[in-house]
Design a protein around this motif. Structure first.
Motif, PDB file in Angstrom:
ATOM      1  N   ALA A   1       0.853  -1.186   0.000  1.00  0.00           N
ATOM      2  CA  ALA A   1       0.000   0.000   0.000  1.00  0.00           C
ATOM      3  C   ALA A   1       0.887   1.232   0.000  1.00  0.00           C
ATOM      4  CB  ALA A   1      -0.897  -0.004   1.223  1.00  0.00           C
ATOM      5  N   LEU A   2       0.567   2.172  -0.898  1.00  0.00           N
ATOM      6  CA  LEU A   2       1.368   3.395  -1.002  1.00  0.00           C
ATOM      7  C   LEU A   2       0.552   4.604  -0.547  1.00  0.00           C
ATOM      8  CD1 LEU A   2       2.900   2.956  -4.591  1.00  0.00           C
ATOM      9  CD2 LEU A   2       3.782   2.100  -2.409  1.00  0.00           C
ATOM     10  N   ILE A   3       1.218   5.486   0.172  1.00  0.00           N
ATOM     11  CA  ILE A   3       0.557   6.728   0.587  1.00  0.00           C
ATOM     12  C   ILE A   3       1.625   7.797   0.746  1.00  0.00           C
ATOM     13  CG2 ILE A   3       0.674   6.225   3.075  1.00  0.00           C
ATOM     14  CD1 ILE A   3      -2.269   7.429   3.160  1.00  0.00           C
ATOM     15  N   ARG A   4       1.210   9.043   0.625  1.00  0.00           N
ATOM     16  CA  ARG A   4       2.166  10.131   0.756  1.00  0.00           C
ATOM     17  C   ARG A   4       2.779  10.136   2.162  1.00  0.00           C
ATOM     18  NH1 ARG A   4      -0.530  15.629  -0.596  1.00  0.00           N
ATOM     19  NH2 ARG A   4      -0.405  15.928   1.652  1.00  0.00           N
ATOM     20  N   GLY A   5       4.053  10.475   2.237  1.00  0.00           N
ATOM     21  CA  GLY A   5       4.814  10.333   3.473  1.00  0.00           C
ATOM     22  C   GLY A   5       4.286  11.056   4.691  1.00  0.00           C
ATOM     23  N   ASP A   6       3.572  12.145   4.487  1.00  0.00           N
ATOM     24  CA  ASP A   6       3.102  12.920   5.637  1.00  0.00           C
ATOM     25  C   ASP A   6       1.737  12.442   6.121  1.00  0.00           C
ATOM     26  OD1 ASP A   6       2.110  13.851   3.110  1.00  0.00           O
ATOM     27  OD2 ASP A   6       1.214  15.534   4.181  1.00  0.00           O
ATOM     28  N   LEU A   7       1.170  11.411   5.456  1.00  0.00           N
ATOM     29  CA  LEU A   7      -0.191  10.985   5.809  1.00  0.00           C
ATOM     30  C   LEU A   7      -0.203   9.627   6.488  1.00  0.00           C
ATOM     31  CD1 LEU A   7      -1.893  11.984   2.448  1.00  0.00           C
ATOM     32  CD2 LEU A   7      -1.726  13.334   4.557  1.00  0.00           C
ATOM     33  N   ASP A   8      -1.323   9.342   7.162  1.00  0.00           N
ATOM     34  CA  ASP A   8      -1.483   8.033   7.795  1.00  0.00           C
ATOM     35  C   ASP A   8      -2.458   7.191   6.992  1.00  0.00           C
ATOM     36  OD1 ASP A   8       0.243   8.518   9.834  1.00  0.00           O
ATOM     37  OD2 ASP A   8      -1.276   9.363  11.153  1.00  0.00           O
ATOM     38  N   LEU A   9      -2.161   5.906   6.949  1.00  0.00           N
ATOM     39  CA  LEU A   9      -3.029   4.984   6.235  1.00  0.00           C
ATOM     40  C   LEU A   9      -4.132   4.476   7.158  1.00  0.00           C
ATOM     41  CD1 LEU A   9      -2.346   2.853   3.426  1.00  0.00           C
ATOM     42  CD2 LEU A   9      -3.056   1.476   5.354  1.00  0.00           C
ATOM     43  N   ASN A  10      -5.327   4.386   6.623  1.00  0.00           N
ATOM     44  CA  ASN A  10      -6.467   3.864   7.364  1.00  0.00           C
ATOM     45  C   ASN A  10      -6.656   2.392   6.994  1.00  0.00           C
ATOM     46  OD1 ASN A  10      -9.028   3.100   8.174  1.00  0.00           O
ATOM     47  ND2 ASN A  10      -9.955   5.067   7.711  1.00  0.00           N
ATOM     48  N   GLU A  11      -6.283   1.525   7.917  1.00  0.00           N
ATOM     49  CA  GLU A  11      -6.318   0.090   7.609  1.00  0.00           C
ATOM     50  C   GLU A  11      -7.723  -0.420   7.320  1.00  0.00           C
ATOM     51  OE1 GLU A  11      -4.341  -2.659  10.193  1.00  0.00           O
ATOM     52  OE2 GLU A  11      -2.474  -1.526  10.079  1.00  0.00           O
ATOM     53  N   GLU A  12      -8.718   0.192   7.962  1.00  0.00           N
ATOM     54  CA  GLU A  12     -10.092  -0.246   7.723  1.00  0.00           C
ATOM     55  C   GLU A  12     -10.483  -0.023   6.259  1.00  0.00           C
ATOM     56  OE1 GLU A  12     -12.060  -1.991   9.762  1.00  0.00           O
ATOM     57  OE2 GLU A  12     -10.369  -1.979  11.145  1.00  0.00           O
ATOM     58  N   LYS A  13     -10.035   1.099   5.718  1.00  0.00           N
ATOM     59  CA  LYS A  13     -10.337   1.372   4.314  1.00  0.00           C
ATOM     60  C   LYS A  13      -9.667   0.341   3.419  1.00  0.00           C
ATOM     61  CE  LYS A  13     -11.129   6.379   4.486  1.00  0.00           C
ATOM     62  NZ  LYS A  13     -10.551   7.713   4.114  1.00  0.00           N
ATOM     63  N   LEU A  14      -8.451   0.029   3.731  1.00  0.00           N
ATOM     64  CA  LEU A  14      -7.716  -0.949   2.930  1.00  0.00           C
ATOM     65  C   LEU A  14      -8.417  -2.304   2.978  1.00  0.00           C
ATOM     66  CD1 LEU A  14      -5.183  -1.346   1.194  1.00  0.00           C
ATOM     67  CD2 LEU A  14      -3.956  -2.012   3.250  1.00  0.00           C
ATOM     68  N   LYS A  15      -8.840  -2.700   4.176  1.00  0.00           N
ATOM     69  CA  LYS A  15      -9.553  -3.968   4.331  1.00  0.00           C
ATOM     70  C   LYS A  15     -10.825  -3.967   3.489  1.00  0.00           C
ATOM     71  CE  LYS A  15      -8.065  -5.160   9.013  1.00  0.00           C
ATOM     72  NZ  LYS A  15      -8.447  -5.141  10.431  1.00  0.00           N
ATOM     73  N   GLU A  16     -11.480  -2.832   3.496  1.00  0.00           N
ATOM     74  CA  GLU A  16     -12.726  -2.727   2.748  1.00  0.00           C
ATOM     75  C   GLU A  16     -12.475  -2.813   1.243  1.00  0.00           C
ATOM     76  OE1 GLU A  16     -16.477   0.111   3.681  1.00  0.00           O
ATOM     77  OE2 GLU A  16     -15.402  -1.095   5.158  1.00  0.00           O
ATOM     78  N   VAL A  17     -11.511  -2.072   0.770  1.00  0.00           N
ATOM     79  CA  VAL A  17     -11.203  -2.072  -0.656  1.00  0.00           C
ATOM     80  C   VAL A  17     -10.849  -3.477  -1.124  1.00  0.00           C
ATOM     81  CG1 VAL A  17      -9.565  -1.289  -2.403  1.00  0.00           C
ATOM     82  CG2 VAL A  17     -10.451   0.319  -0.708  1.00  0.00           C
ATOM     83  N   LEU A  18     -10.111  -4.190  -0.286  1.00  0.00           N
ATOM     84  CA  LEU A  18      -9.678  -5.536  -0.678  1.00  0.00           C
ATOM     85  C   LEU A  18     -10.676  -6.611  -0.257  1.00  0.00           C
ATOM     86  CD1 LEU A  18      -5.932  -5.161   0.350  1.00  0.00           C
ATOM     87  CD2 LEU A  18      -6.840  -5.149  -1.968  1.00  0.00           C
TER      88      LEU A  18
END
Length: 577
Positions: free
Chosen positions: A295-312
């Motif tokens: 998963a890629l995201i801009r360096g200053d931001l935090d990833l939301n794991e729930e969103k990732l779980k949902e997308v996948l």
RNA sequence: CGGGGCGUAGCGCAGGUGGAAGCGCGCCUGCCUUGGGAGCAGGAGGCCGGAGGUUCAAGUCCUCUCGCCCCGACCA
């Protein structure tokens, strides 16, 4: 009814703060003799605690009954087979209190009851004519939490109200869902809690719509975002990012590999290379059902794991361990990136990455990073999505105004489950046309014991608890200042009897101890109204005081019932937030 | 599961370098006292979490174990 004389009440209050209490509600509930720990996350409810629990219990029950939910009782002991049919024996796995009987068969202490109730309905409901039906229970639940803590807030054994509804169509489900929502708001209001209803992520329970009922508290573990302008309220896990990303018109420079000895985190890389964090693409490696995902995201931001779980569509998704990352990619963590990663790795990127030019990414070998990496030319993205964890100050997804953030304790959670469980368990009924259809389901939970702590978090001061009248263990405490003074003792008894006859829940402090201890205990235990029988007893007068107020009013003992009722009517404790 | 901390009287805690188990609160008895956790006198209460080891001697040192608490388990 339990004895209402303090001298006979089993309420061993503590002067000192228990060593393991981290938060006010835990401290005061233990010191005030409401609860005692048996082992981590498991508690005795002492008489005072049971009285409070019963009051919440009653409010919840009344609200459920009022919307036509039918109370029943399901077993705590549940066989493994039931959980295997839905796959949750493994999915829910570690959280369950599992055990074997003497024959070696597997069981669990019920953490929730979707399987049991669906099994019941599968056997008993055959026709659409028997639908809809909503049942509920108030009972102990068992969850082997990773880390029990905060007293009743995260316990391993706790009291929960769980309701389940079964329908033959979605409109019917929606109807019950809305009724539940209303009932839950009523519970919050009747108890007197400051709360928010938020759109929530349905997580491991599953389903496609869900709302959380969050009692506000700084120590809460739920992060809530809300919009003052349009009224939007949601869990941070659920909130989509509504901002725009600007296209960068920078010219693409040639890819360059640079030495970055022992420089791993975004912070370190930014500092070492003298670039802003917005120029860095953060690469996170996850492991799911279908192998590894980057998963890629801009360096200053935090990833939301729930969103990732949902997308996948993969609830089992978790971050890979450093060992797994190295094993799968041959690159130590800190230097992993999308440039030159194997074709077998699925790359999913947040929109924030799309327009970064000349980015810094992992060098795919120890102590190296790439500079000037560009999308398309140097690395690929298989899929784009909104993966960003939205924070306070980000734009509201509805109206665009800056969002506000707060924290709370999740007390209620309602879900539209759909057919997730009924399909897995082949729980079907026959419709008008003679077709077998899976039940459409909803489930609705309320943390009854946890509510006690949530209330104390909102209603206390430095002396102890300040119960709202709705769930106070007693409405009134009659404190006899000096038990050796005949006129005080007699007047105290009389006032006590008068209040009792008037149907007011009253505790008589008739202990042979100094007044200081009585006052301090009354404050600690948090009884809303105190009637003090002291010096003025000789003149037939007593003093009346609200727990949260310094004001003391002297009244004729003859008029005590009237005075207490008046005090109860105007009782309005302040909320600490 | 990883890191850290703690288990000594009911509760809160102290017990350098091994050498007779302590303090405060609470509890019991008596006197005295009663408007914000009184005072005096006397007293009870301990397998120092458990097991093993070192030693003439272990609360103290070593090993193992159980329990509890905190942080983390994520920003590579």
């Amino acid at each position: 009814m339990i004895e209402l004389r303090f001298s006979e009440l089993f309420a061993p209050t503590l002067r000192e703060k228990p060593a393991d209490a981290e938060i006010k509600s835990h401290e005061y509930l233990v010191r005030g003799a409401f609860i005692r720990k048996v082992t981590a996350g498991v508690f005795n409810y002492l008489p005072l605690g049971k009285r409070v629990l019963d009051k919440i219990w009653k409010i919840v029950k009344e609200e459920m009954d009022a919307i036509g939910a039918q109370e029943m009782l399901m077993p705590i002991i549940q066989p493994a087979e039931l959980w295997k049919t839905t796959g949750r024996w493994d999915d829910y796995g570690p959280t369950m209190m599992k055990f074997k009987d003497r024959h070696g068969r597997d069981f669990t202490l019920g953490p929730t009851h979707e399987e049991v109730v669906t099994f019941l309905m599968k056997n008993e409901i055959n026709s659409y004519k028997q639908l809809p039906v909503t049942v509920y229970q108030i009972a102990n639940k068992y969850r082997d939490e990773l880390r029990p803590r905060f007293g009743l807030l995260r316990a391993r054994e706790f009291v929960m109200k769980d309701a389940y509804s079964f329908h033959s169509d979605w409109n019917s489900l929606d109807e019950v869902y809305q009724k539940m929502r209303k009932a839950y708001e009523n519970i919050m209001k009747r108890i007197g809690l400051k709360y928010l209803v938020i759109e929530a992520s349905s997580g491991a329970i599953g389903g496609n719509e869900s709302h959380e009922f969050v009692s506000l508290a700084p120590i809460g573990e739920s992060n809530v975002l809300y919009c003052e302008k349009c009224g939007y309220q949601a869990s941070d896990e659920k909130t989509p990012y509504a901002g725009k990303y600007e296209e960068q018109s920078e010219e693409e420079l040639p890819l360059e590999k640079v030495d970055t000895p022992n420089v791993k985190t975004v912070e370190q890389v930014a500092k070492f290379l003298g670039v802003s964090k917005e120029k860095i693409v953060k690469s996170l490696v996850y492991i799911g059902r279908e192998g590894i995902v980057m998963a890629l995201i801009r360096g200053d931001l935090d990833l939301n794991e729930e969103k990732l779980k949902e997308v996948l569509s993969d609830q089992s998704l978790r971050m890979a361990t450093p060992e797994e990352v190295e094993e799968e990619t041959g690159v130590p963590i800190g230097f992993i990136g999308p440039v030159g990663i194997g074709e077998n790795v699925r790359i999913i990127a947040d929109e924030s990455v799309r327009h970064i030019k000349n980015a810094v990414v992992g060098g795919m070998e120890k102590d190296k990073h790439y500079k000037n990496a560009n999308l398309g030319r140097d690395f690929r993205v298989n899929e784009w999505a909104d993966l960003r964890l939205v924070k306070e100050g980000d734009p509201c997804p509805v109206c665009g105004a800056p969002l506000k953030g707060t924290k709370g304790i999740e007390l209620g959670h309602i879900f539209k489950l759909g057919t997730k469980y009924s399909e897995a368990m082949k729980a079907t009924y026959m419709d008008e046309n003679g077709n077998m259809k899976p039940f459409i389901m909803g489930c609705y939970g309320w943390g009854v014991s946890r509510t006690i702590s949530a209330v104390v978090e909102q209603y206390h001061d430095d002396k102890g608890i300040i119960w709202p009248l709705s769930i106070a263990p007693f409405h009134v405490i009659v404190t006899i200042v000096n038990m050796n003074k005949k006129e005080q003792k007699e007047l105290g008894e009389k006032v006590y009897e008068d209040l009792k006859s008037a149907g007011i829940e009253v505790l008589l402090d008739d202990r042979m101890i100094t007044p200081g201890m009585k006052f301090n205990d009354a404050d600690l235990i948090g009884i809303p109204i105190r009637v003090t029988v002291g010096k003025t007893a000789a003149e037939g007068k007593v003093e009346i005081k609200k727990r949260y107020s310094k004001e003391r009013k002297v009244v004729e003992a003859e008029r005590i019932v009237e005075a207490v009722k008046e005090a109860m009517d105007s009782y309005d404790p302040p909320v600490v937030l």
